[in-house]
Design an enzyme around this catalytic site. Structure first.
Site, PDB file in Angstrom:
ATOM      1  N   GLY A  46       0.827  -1.204   0.000  1.00  0.00           N
ATOM      2  CA  GLY A  46       0.000   0.000   0.000  1.00  0.00           C
ATOM      3  C   GLY A  46       0.855   1.245   0.000  1.00  0.00           C
ATOM      4  O   GLY A  46       2.045   1.196   0.335  1.00  0.00           O
ATOM      5  N   GLN A  51       2.925  10.034   1.486  1.00  0.00           N
ATOM      6  CA  GLN A  51       4.242   9.381   1.404  1.00  0.00           C
ATOM      7  C   GLN A  51       5.026   9.826   0.169  1.00  0.00           C
ATOM      8  O   GLN A  51       6.242   9.671   0.124  1.00  0.00           O
ATOM      9  CB  GLN A  51       4.092   7.854   1.367  1.00  0.00           C
ATOM     10  CG  GLN A  51       3.693   7.249   2.703  1.00  0.00           C
ATOM     11  CD  GLN A  51       3.637   5.737   2.600  1.00  0.00           C
ATOM     12  OE1 GLN A  51       2.665   5.185   2.108  1.00  0.00           O
ATOM     13  NE2 GLN A  51       4.684   5.074   3.045  1.00  0.00           N
ATOM     14  N   CYS A  96       6.717  -0.402   6.704  1.00  0.00           N
ATOM     15  CA  CYS A  96       6.290   0.787   5.958  1.00  0.00           C
ATOM     16  C   CYS A  96       7.390   1.180   4.983  1.00  0.00           C
ATOM     17  O   CYS A  96       8.564   1.162   5.341  1.00  0.00           O
ATOM     18  CB  CYS A  96       6.031   1.923   6.953  1.00  0.00           C
ATOM     19  SG  CYS A  96       5.525   3.466   6.201  1.00  0.00           S
ATOM     20  N   LEU A  97       7.000   1.539   3.757  1.00  0.00           N
ATOM     21  CA  LEU A  97       7.993   1.951   2.766  1.00  0.00           C
ATOM     22  C   LEU A  97       8.729   3.218   3.203  1.00  0.00           C
ATOM     23  O   LEU A  97       9.826   3.488   2.732  1.00  0.00           O
ATOM     24  CB  LEU A  97       7.322   2.193   1.405  1.00  0.00           C
ATOM     25  CG  LEU A  97       6.835   0.947   0.651  1.00  0.00           C
ATOM     26  CD1 LEU A  97       6.087   1.344  -0.615  1.00  0.00           C
ATOM     27  CD2 LEU A  97       7.987   0.015   0.316  1.00  0.00           C
ATOM     28  N   HIS A 138      -3.469   0.990   7.945  1.00  0.00           N
ATOM     29  CA  HIS A 138      -2.131   1.587   7.890  1.00  0.00           C
ATOM     30  C   HIS A 138      -2.108   2.810   6.965  1.00  0.00           C
ATOM     31  O   HIS A 138      -1.571   3.860   7.314  1.00  0.00           O
ATOM     32  CB  HIS A 138      -1.152   0.511   7.413  1.00  0.00           C
ATOM     33  CG  HIS A 138       0.264   0.967   7.281  1.00  0.00           C
ATOM     34  ND1 HIS A 138       1.279   0.489   8.079  1.00  0.00           N
ATOM     35  CD2 HIS A 138       0.847   1.874   6.444  1.00  0.00           C
ATOM     36  CE1 HIS A 138       2.416   1.087   7.731  1.00  0.00           C
ATOM     37  NE2 HIS A 138       2.179   1.916   6.731  1.00  0.00           N
ATOM     38  N   GLU A 139      -2.724   2.663   5.773  1.00  0.00           N
ATOM     39  CA  GLU A 139      -2.682   3.760   4.798  1.00  0.00           C
ATOM     40  C   GLU A 139      -3.559   4.931   5.231  1.00  0.00           C
ATOM     41  O   GLU A 139      -3.193   6.085   5.048  1.00  0.00           O
ATOM     42  CB  GLU A 139      -3.107   3.263   3.405  1.00  0.00           C
ATOM     43  CG  GLU A 139      -2.266   2.140   2.831  1.00  0.00           C
ATOM     44  CD  GLU A 139      -0.767   2.359   2.937  1.00  0.00           C
ATOM     45  OE1 GLU A 139      -0.313   3.513   2.910  1.00  0.00           O
ATOM     46  OE2 GLU A 139      -0.044   1.361   3.088  1.00  0.00           O
ATOM     47  N   HIS A 142      -1.847   7.118   7.609  1.00  0.00           N
ATOM     48  CA  HIS A 142      -0.929   8.068   6.961  1.00  0.00           C
ATOM     49  C   HIS A 142      -1.641   9.376   6.633  1.00  0.00           C
ATOM     50  O   HIS A 142      -1.053  10.452   6.716  1.00  0.00           O
ATOM     51  CB  HIS A 142      -0.376   7.481   5.652  1.00  0.00           C
ATOM     52  CG  HIS A 142       0.852   6.637   5.811  1.00  0.00           C
ATOM     53  ND1 HIS A 142       2.028   7.102   6.373  1.00  0.00           N
ATOM     54  CD2 HIS A 142       1.100   5.350   5.469  1.00  0.00           C
ATOM     55  CE1 HIS A 142       2.940   6.130   6.363  1.00  0.00           C
ATOM     56  NE2 HIS A 142       2.403   5.052   5.827  1.00  0.00           N
TER      57      HIS A 142
HETATM   58 ZN   LIG Z   1       3.341   3.284   5.605  1.00  0.00          ZN
END
Ligand SMILES: [Zn+2]
Length: 178
Positions: A46, A51, A96-97, A138-139, A142
């Site tokens: 995701g 981000q 997480c990226l 999670h997204e 953000h």
């Molecule tokens: Zn993340």
């Protein structure tokens, strides 16, 4: 389409609240197209607009419950997403990226229903289970300026990471959420 740079956890942008999307126009479509390309390139589950430095309420999530589809087809675009129902509970490793190489144990609902708009402004609801449910949460976090580490009961040690992901690269991709 173009790859966008994924901000890392020391970037202040990641801690700001994103604004609602009001225009379902070419600019939004370009953003979503770029996010798709960036997510597939990073091999994540995701990605949220903040981000990539855009403080708008748009996220994409790979629907891992639909393995019959190609990776591109599995991507769900959620504009102005809101969680409307949750069920059950799961506890597991999350990454997480924006925080590469770090995984923490986070409790999430097992099943999550989200109401959102598609890129053309049509409202819809979608339900995800397991990893997809985790990724929805999670997204959307953000979009409110939150990173999974804030919710982690603890961060995995290098030894635990080795144990979980050590030999198998593919498993790594399965278990991480970005
Ligand atoms: Zn993340």
């Amino acid at each position: 389409m173009a790859l966008r740079y994924i901000l890392k956890e020391d970037d202040k942008q990641l801690y700001k609240v994103s604004r609602e999307v009001k225009n379902f126009d070419g600019r939004l479509h370009t953003l979503l197209d770029d996010m798709r390309e960036t997510l597939l390139d990073a091999d994540g589950v995701g990605l949220a607009a903040p981000q990539v430095g855009v403080l708008r309420r748009a996220v994409i999530v790979v629907d891992t419950n639909r393995e019959e589809l190609s990776p591109e087809e599995q991507i769900i675009e959620l504009v102005n997403p809101v969680i409307v129902a949750v069920e059950g509970e799961q506890e597991g490793a999350e990454g997480c990226l924006s925080v590469p190489g770090v995984y923490g144990i986070v409790k999430r609902p097992e099943k999550v229903t989200v109401r959102a708009f598609d890129r053309f402004g049509n409202e819809f609801e979608v339900t995800g289970e397991g990893l997809t449910a985790r990724a929805f949460c999670h997204e959307i976090d953000h979009l409110d300026g939150h990173i999974f580490k804030e919710f982690a009961s603890r961060i995995l040690t290098p030894e635990e990471l080795d144990e979980m992901y050590g030999d198998d690269e593919d498993e790594n991709a399965e278990d991480s959420v970005e």
